[in-house]
Enzyme design. Structure first.
Site, PDB file in Angstrom:
ATOM      1  N   LEU A  16      -8.123  19.132  -0.861  1.00  0.00           N
ATOM      2  CA  LEU A  16      -7.738  20.187  -1.795  1.00  0.00           C
ATOM      3  C   LEU A  16      -8.759  20.312  -2.929  1.00  0.00           C
ATOM      4  O   LEU A  16      -8.616  21.160  -3.791  1.00  0.00           O
ATOM      5  CB  LEU A  16      -6.360  19.871  -2.382  1.00  0.00           C
ATOM      6  CG  LEU A  16      -5.214  19.790  -1.376  1.00  0.00           C
ATOM      7  CD1 LEU A  16      -3.959  19.246  -2.038  1.00  0.00           C
ATOM      8  CD2 LEU A  16      -4.939  21.148  -0.764  1.00  0.00           C
ATOM      9  N   SER A  17      -9.782  19.465  -2.911  1.00  0.00           N
ATOM     10  CA  SER A  17     -10.734  19.468  -4.020  1.00  0.00           C
ATOM     11  C   SER A  17     -11.483  20.785  -4.129  1.00  0.00           C
ATOM     12  O   SER A  17     -11.785  21.244  -5.231  1.00  0.00           O
ATOM     13  CB  SER A  17     -11.757  18.336  -3.849  1.00  0.00           C
ATOM     14  OG  SER A  17     -11.174  17.108  -4.166  1.00  0.00           O
ATOM     15  N   LYS A  66     -16.187   5.521   0.704  1.00  0.00           N
ATOM     16  CA  LYS A  66     -16.397   5.180  -0.717  1.00  0.00           C
ATOM     17  C   LYS A  66     -17.109   3.846  -0.929  1.00  0.00           C
ATOM     18  O   LYS A  66     -17.856   3.696  -1.895  1.00  0.00           O
ATOM     19  CB  LYS A  66     -15.049   5.173  -1.457  1.00  0.00           C
ATOM     20  CG  LYS A  66     -14.504   6.569  -1.677  1.00  0.00           C
ATOM     21  CD  LYS A  66     -13.156   6.575  -2.375  1.00  0.00           C
ATOM     22  CE  LYS A  66     -12.658   8.010  -2.510  1.00  0.00           C
ATOM     23  NZ  LYS A  66     -11.336   8.107  -3.111  1.00  0.00           N
ATOM     24  N   ASP A 102     -12.010   7.723  -9.718  1.00  0.00           N
ATOM     25  CA  ASP A 102     -10.647   7.384  -9.277  1.00  0.00           C
ATOM     26  C   ASP A 102      -9.987   6.423 -10.269  1.00  0.00           C
ATOM     27  O   ASP A 102      -8.759   6.419 -10.404  1.00  0.00           O
ATOM     28  CB  ASP A 102     -10.665   6.699  -7.897  1.00  0.00           C
ATOM     29  CG  ASP A 102     -10.866   7.683  -6.754  1.00  0.00           C
ATOM     30  OD1 ASP A 102     -10.608   8.889  -6.947  1.00  0.00           O
ATOM     31  OD2 ASP A 102     -11.296   7.236  -5.670  1.00  0.00           O
ATOM     32  N   ALA A 128      -6.516  -1.533   1.267  1.00  0.00           N
ATOM     33  CA  ALA A 128      -7.665  -2.269   0.727  1.00  0.00           C
ATOM     34  C   ALA A 128      -8.948  -1.467   0.898  1.00  0.00           C
ATOM     35  O   ALA A 128     -10.039  -2.031   0.963  1.00  0.00           O
ATOM     36  CB  ALA A 128      -7.783  -3.622   1.419  1.00  0.00           C
ATOM     37  N   GLY A 129      -8.825  -0.146   0.962  1.00  0.00           N
ATOM     38  CA  GLY A 129      -9.998   0.711   1.094  1.00  0.00           C
ATOM     39  C   GLY A 129     -10.546   1.099  -0.277  1.00  0.00           C
ATOM     40  O   GLY A 129     -10.242   0.466  -1.298  1.00  0.00           O
ATOM     41  N   ARG A 156      -9.920  -7.535   5.225  1.00  0.00           N
ATOM     42  CA  ARG A 156     -10.466  -6.545   4.280  1.00  0.00           C
ATOM     43  C   ARG A 156      -9.831  -6.741   2.889  1.00  0.00           C
ATOM     44  O   ARG A 156     -10.504  -6.623   1.863  1.00  0.00           O
ATOM     45  CB  ARG A 156     -10.189  -5.142   4.809  1.00  0.00           C
ATOM     46  CG  ARG A 156     -10.967  -4.074   4.079  1.00  0.00           C
ATOM     47  CD  ARG A 156     -10.728  -2.731   4.725  1.00  0.00           C
ATOM     48  NE  ARG A 156     -11.520  -1.679   4.114  1.00  0.00           N
ATOM     49  CZ  ARG A 156     -11.337  -0.395   4.336  1.00  0.00           C
ATOM     50  NH1 ARG A 156     -10.406   0.003   5.194  1.00  0.00           N
ATOM     51  NH2 ARG A 156     -12.088   0.510   3.744  1.00  0.00           N
ATOM     52  N   GLY A 243       0.111  11.706  -5.455  1.00  0.00           N
ATOM     53  CA  GLY A 243      -1.267  11.561  -5.905  1.00  0.00           C
ATOM     54  C   GLY A 243      -1.822  12.746  -6.685  1.00  0.00           C
ATOM     55  O   GLY A 243      -3.018  12.774  -6.980  1.00  0.00           O
TER      56      GLY A 243
HETATM   57  P1  NDP Z   1     -10.227   4.142   3.305  1.00  0.00           P
HETATM   58  O1  NDP Z   1     -10.576   4.719   4.615  1.00  0.00           O
HETATM   59  O2  NDP Z   1     -11.265   3.454   2.492  1.00  0.00           O
HETATM   60  O3  NDP Z   1      -8.990   3.124   3.464  1.00  0.00           O
HETATM   61  C1  NDP Z   1      -7.877   3.477   4.274  1.00  0.00           C
HETATM   62  C2  NDP Z   1      -6.750   2.476   4.029  1.00  0.00           C
HETATM   63  O4  NDP Z   1      -5.609   2.892   4.810  1.00  0.00           O
HETATM   64  C3  NDP Z   1      -7.095   1.069   4.503  1.00  0.00           C
HETATM   65  O5  NDP Z   1      -6.377   0.150   3.714  1.00  0.00           O
HETATM   66  C4  NDP Z   1      -6.576   1.081   5.947  1.00  0.00           C
HETATM   67  O6  NDP Z   1      -6.271  -0.196   6.452  1.00  0.00           O
HETATM   68  C5  NDP Z   1      -5.300   1.877   5.764  1.00  0.00           C
HETATM   69  N1  NDP Z   1      -4.862   2.510   7.020  1.00  0.00           N
HETATM   70  C6  NDP Z   1      -5.358   3.649   7.568  1.00  0.00           C
HETATM   71  N2  NDP Z   1      -4.691   3.939   8.700  1.00  0.00           N
HETATM   72  C7  NDP Z   1      -3.761   2.963   8.873  1.00  0.00           C
HETATM   73  C8  NDP Z   1      -2.761   2.705   9.866  1.00  0.00           C
HETATM   74  N3  NDP Z   1      -2.592   3.530  10.900  1.00  0.00           N
HETATM   75  N4  NDP Z   1      -1.966   1.622   9.703  1.00  0.00           N
HETATM   76  C9  NDP Z   1      -2.135   0.781   8.657  1.00  0.00           C
HETATM   77  N5  NDP Z   1      -3.068   0.973   7.667  1.00  0.00           N
HETATM   78  C10 NDP Z   1      -3.874   2.052   7.793  1.00  0.00           C
HETATM   79  O7  NDP Z   1      -9.584   5.351   2.475  1.00  0.00           O
HETATM   80  P2  NDP Z   1      -9.368   5.504   0.887  1.00  0.00           P
HETATM   81  O8  NDP Z   1      -9.055   4.171   0.316  1.00  0.00           O
HETATM   82  O9  NDP Z   1     -10.477   6.283   0.317  1.00  0.00           O
HETATM   83  O10 NDP Z   1      -8.045   6.425   0.867  1.00  0.00           O
HETATM   84  C11 NDP Z   1      -6.770   5.879   1.203  1.00  0.00           C
HETATM   85  C12 NDP Z   1      -5.694   6.915   0.902  1.00  0.00           C
HETATM   86  O11 NDP Z   1      -5.619   7.161  -0.509  1.00  0.00           O
HETATM   87  C13 NDP Z   1      -5.955   8.258   1.578  1.00  0.00           C
HETATM   88  O12 NDP Z   1      -4.731   8.808   1.993  1.00  0.00           O
HETATM   89  C14 NDP Z   1      -6.540   9.064   0.468  1.00  0.00           C
HETATM   90  O13 NDP Z   1      -6.332  10.417   0.716  1.00  0.00           O
HETATM   91  C15 NDP Z   1      -5.770   8.548  -0.761  1.00  0.00           C
HETATM   92  N6  NDP Z   1      -6.500   8.699  -2.028  1.00  0.00           N
HETATM   93  C16 NDP Z   1      -6.032   9.620  -2.948  1.00  0.00           C
HETATM   94  C17 NDP Z   1      -6.671   9.789  -4.155  1.00  0.00           C
HETATM   95  C18 NDP Z   1      -6.133  10.772  -5.147  1.00  0.00           C
HETATM   96  O14 NDP Z   1      -6.881  11.185  -6.024  1.00  0.00           O
HETATM   97  N7  NDP Z   1      -4.881  11.146  -5.083  1.00  0.00           N
HETATM   98  C19 NDP Z   1      -7.886   9.029  -4.507  1.00  0.00           C
HETATM   99  C20 NDP Z   1      -8.278   8.061  -3.479  1.00  0.00           C
HETATM  100  C21 NDP Z   1      -7.611   7.942  -2.275  1.00  0.00           C
HETATM  101  P3  NDP Z   1      -7.410  -1.041   7.254  1.00  0.00           P
HETATM  102  O15 NDP Z   1      -8.369  -1.563   6.218  1.00  0.00           O
HETATM  103  O16 NDP Z   1      -6.616  -2.132   7.892  1.00  0.00           O
HETATM  104  O17 NDP Z   1      -8.048  -0.093   8.235  1.00  0.00           O
END
Ligand code: NDP
Length: 323
Positions: A16-17, A66, A102, A128-129, A156, A243
């Site tokens: 949506l950015s 990121k 963020d 943990a992303g 992770r 969010g």
């Molecule tokens: P990353 O890709 O860096 O991390 C994704 C995270 O989600 C990891 O912890 C991953 O676990 C987990 N994950 C993904 N799919 C699954 C699944 N099927 N089952 C279990 N765990 C899962 O993404 P980001 O950290 O950048 O973003 C994460 C979320 O936060 C997104 O939905 C993003 O849109 C939202 N976000 C919103 C923001 C806002 O401004 N509102 C700002 C930043 C993020 P694993 O490490 O085990 O793969």
């Protein structure tokens, strides 16, 4: 010449950015265009290299890149250095500077969620992303004393905890294996729950069973939608927020970094709400197939999903937005 700002991620069609950033450029008569670049990890280096020319004001970085862009920067700001994650890039000549907006975005969302209450001291974080890194760092700097991180791939989360070793030396920051019973036990001792996983982004599923959520919790889902988690939490009597505020404020901070001007916050919020109400559309103007994009997501780093956890492939398409 029209300057370019790009959002680099995979997928990006859900974003949506574009709606809020383009409206802000137009409002302030800044001749700039916001573009969505869907790039896999293999193509990331080339995409970042392109940003070094005069055509670009900068970029946003979103899932799942990121952390991966950090070593590609020439300089990191304090928040980017501390989190080990970059969501905004600016240019100093041909040099690229990595920022993490963020962190302030999350703090605005947390403050609003806590409201007039005293800032709590215990939190559970799912994920943990890159987003989770901003959340954990925001909680540490807000004075939280105990933060427990659960992630599908435990290693992770452990890596993230190690990364924060020094900034978390005065408090308890731990990674724990993802089991419903452990999450329930930790939630019972906590006041704040943050979902920083992408579970719920492309399907109406919750990362945790509704039974483990208690009514005293403050629940923030980084996803910009009324997710299953938030609905379950509200049913349990918890206070909830999505969010939106984080997205808005990370975007406003990024806008100011690119342009040197204060962001038109109200307009950006209106455009976000309109984009959300109007459904998500891809960069090409076609309805975005978010489920299909998610299914093409990056392979997991290693190991198997926790038992009972949905995989990206399990999730049907749904129109929700988040960064
Ligand atoms: P990353 O890709 O860096 O991390 C994704 C995270 O989600 C990891 O912890 C991953 O676990 C987990 N994950 C993904 N799919 C699954 C699944 N099927 N089952 C279990 N765990 C899962 O993404 P980001 O950290 O950048 O973003 C994460 C979320 O936060 C997104 O939905 C993003 O849109 C939202 N976000 C919103 C923001 C806002 O401004 N509102 C700002 C930043 C993020 P694993 O490490 O085990 O793969």
């Amino acid at each position: 010449m029209t300057k370019r700002v790009v959002l680099i991620g995979h997928p990006v069609a859900h974003s949506l950015s574009g709606a809020m950033q383009q409206a802000a450029f137009d409002e302030l008569r800044i001749d700039a265009a916001y573009e969505l670049w869907d790039r896999t990890s293999i193509a990331l280096g080339d995409a970042i290299a392109e940003l070094r020319t005069d055509d670009f004001l900068g970029a946003n970085i979103t899932i799942p890149h990121k952390e991966r862009v950090v070593p590609m920067m020439d300089r990191l700001t304090d928040d980017a250095q501390a989190t080990g994650a970059v969501n905004t890039i600016t240019r100093e000549g041909r040099r690229l500077v990595g920022h993490n907006t963020d962190v302030p975005g999350f703090k605005v969302a947390l403050d609003k969620l806590v409201g007039k209450q005293k800032m709590p001291r215990q939190a559970v974080v799912l994920g943990a992303g890159g987003g989770a890194r901003a959340v954990v760092y925001g909680l540490i700097t807000e004075g939280f004393q105990r933060i427990i991180v659960f992630n599908r791939h435990l290693h992770r989360a452990e890596g993230m905890v190690r990364h924060f070793g020094r900034s978390a030396a005065h408090m308890e920051l731990r990674a724990m294996p993802w089991h419903d019973s452990i999450i329930e036990a930790e939630l019972a001792k906590s006041k704040v729950l943050v979902n920083a996983t992408s579970i719920g982004l492309s399907a109406d599923v919750s990362p945790i069973p509704r039974e483990v959520i208690h009514g005293d919790l403050l629940v923030l889902d980084l996803i910009y939608a009324r997710t299953r988690l938030l609905r379950d939490a509200a049913t349990a009597g918890a206070t909830t927020a999505d969010g939106e505020l984080m997205l808005l404020h990370q975007g406003a901070a990024a806008f100011s970094l690119w342009t040197g001007q204060p962001a038109p916050l109200e307009l950006m919020q209106t455009r976000l709400a309109e984009a959300r109400a109007g459904g998500i559309r891809s960069a090409e103007g076609e309805p975005a197939d978010v489920g299909a994009s998610a299914a093409q997501g990056e392979p997991a780093a290693q190991g198997e999903p926790a038992p009972g956890q949905p995989t990206a492939e399990d999730q049907p398409a749904a129109a929700v937005g988040a960064e």
